[in-house]
Design a protein around this motif. Structure first.
Motif, mmCIF file in Angstrom:
data_model
loop_
_atom_site.group_PDB
_atom_site.id
_atom_site.type_symbol
_atom_site.label_atom_id
_atom_site.label_comp_id
_atom_site.label_asym_id
_atom_site.label_seq_id
_atom_site.Cartn_x
_atom_site.Cartn_y
_atom_site.Cartn_z
ATOM 1 N N GLN A 107 0.829 -1.208 0.000
ATOM 2 C CA GLN A 107 0.000 0.000 0.000
ATOM 3 C C GLN A 107 0.863 1.258 0.000
ATOM 4 O OE1 GLN A 107 -2.486 -1.168 3.422
ATOM 5 N NE2 GLN A 107 -4.265 -0.852 2.118
ATOM 6 N N ASN A 164 -4.610 -1.194 -2.638
ATOM 7 C CA ASN A 164 -5.595 -0.238 -2.124
ATOM 8 C C ASN A 164 -5.944 -0.547 -0.672
ATOM 9 O OD1 ASN A 164 -5.833 0.959 -4.692
ATOM 10 N ND2 ASN A 164 -7.337 -0.568 -5.324
ATOM 11 N N SER A 165 -6.668 0.384 -0.036
ATOM 12 C CA SER A 165 -7.125 0.104 1.323
ATOM 13 C C SER A 165 -8.047 -1.113 1.265
ATOM 14 C CB SER A 165 -7.839 1.315 1.916
ATOM 15 O OG SER A 165 -9.000 1.590 1.178
ATOM 16 N N TYR A 194 -6.778 -4.083 1.351
ATOM 17 C CA TYR A 194 -5.953 -5.171 0.814
ATOM 18 C C TYR A 194 -5.649 -6.231 1.878
ATOM 19 C CZ TYR A 194 -1.897 -7.554 -1.223
ATOM 20 O OH TYR A 194 -1.016 -8.508 -1.684
ATOM 21 N N GLU A 200 -10.386 -5.477 -6.818
ATOM 22 C CA GLU A 200 -10.635 -4.112 -6.328
ATOM 23 C C GLU A 200 -9.611 -3.647 -5.297
ATOM 24 O OE1 GLU A 200 -13.751 -6.532 -3.837
ATOM 25 O OE2 GLU A 200 -12.926 -6.629 -5.857
ATOM 26 N N ALA A 229 -4.131 -1.770 -6.838
ATOM 27 C CA ALA A 229 -4.036 -0.473 -7.517
ATOM 28 C C ALA A 229 -3.383 -0.624 -8.886
ATOM 29 C CB ALA A 229 -3.252 0.519 -6.656
#
Length: 156
Positions: free
Chosen positions: A32, A38-39, A41, A71, A74
């Protein structure tokens, strides 16, 4: 094809973790902070691994391939991790316990590419010379070079 997913910033060959949760926290925070994950994860890793274990046993190596839903990714990546102590992990398919200190965290954005990447990784780890080189790689640069070279060949 897959070689662009490797980056020496995403190689750590001496992670001090005593559980899968500690390993997921370390790798997740690192991925991250470098803009690859992404948050959500870390939680995504924990949930997916609990539902679908990723341990694989090859003749001369045990390996786990933790991954998450797209999702949480990143940009596509493969994070190569080695722990200082082996961790208990469940095998893919039969969910029998095994121990490993070798991990490839797969950050896949396009689910359609997952099967091909898994097939390429499995093929690579059936190569005894590659396994010897993988286990002998002791710097981030050496590991990244080995993987890039191997996966350039595999995809060709």
């Amino acid at each position: 094809m897959y070689e662009s997913m490797f980056n020496k910033e995403l190689v750590n060959l001496s992670i001090n973790a005593s559980s899968s949760d500690e390993l997921f926290d370390f790798v997740g925070k690192d991925a991250q902070s470098k803009g690859f994950a992404n948050s959500g994860y870390i939680e995504g890793l924990k949930k997916r691994e609990a539902a679908y274990p990723t341990g694989l046993i090859f003749p001369n190596l045990q390996l786990a391939l933790p991954h998450v839903d797209p999702e949480f990714v990143a940009k596509p990546f493969i994070y190569t991790a080695r722990t200082t102590n082996s961790l208990e992990w469940l095998q893919m398919g039969d969910e029998k316990p095994m121990r490993t200190s070798n991990f490839l965290f797969l950050g896949i954005k396009e689910p359609s590419k997952q099967v091909g990447l898994l097939a390429a990784i499995i093929a690579a780890f059936k190569d005894e010379d590659f396994i010897k080189a993988f286990l002998a790689a002791d710097t981030n640069e050496a590991m990244e070079k080995l993987l890039v070279n191997k996966f350039t060949q595999v995809a060709a």
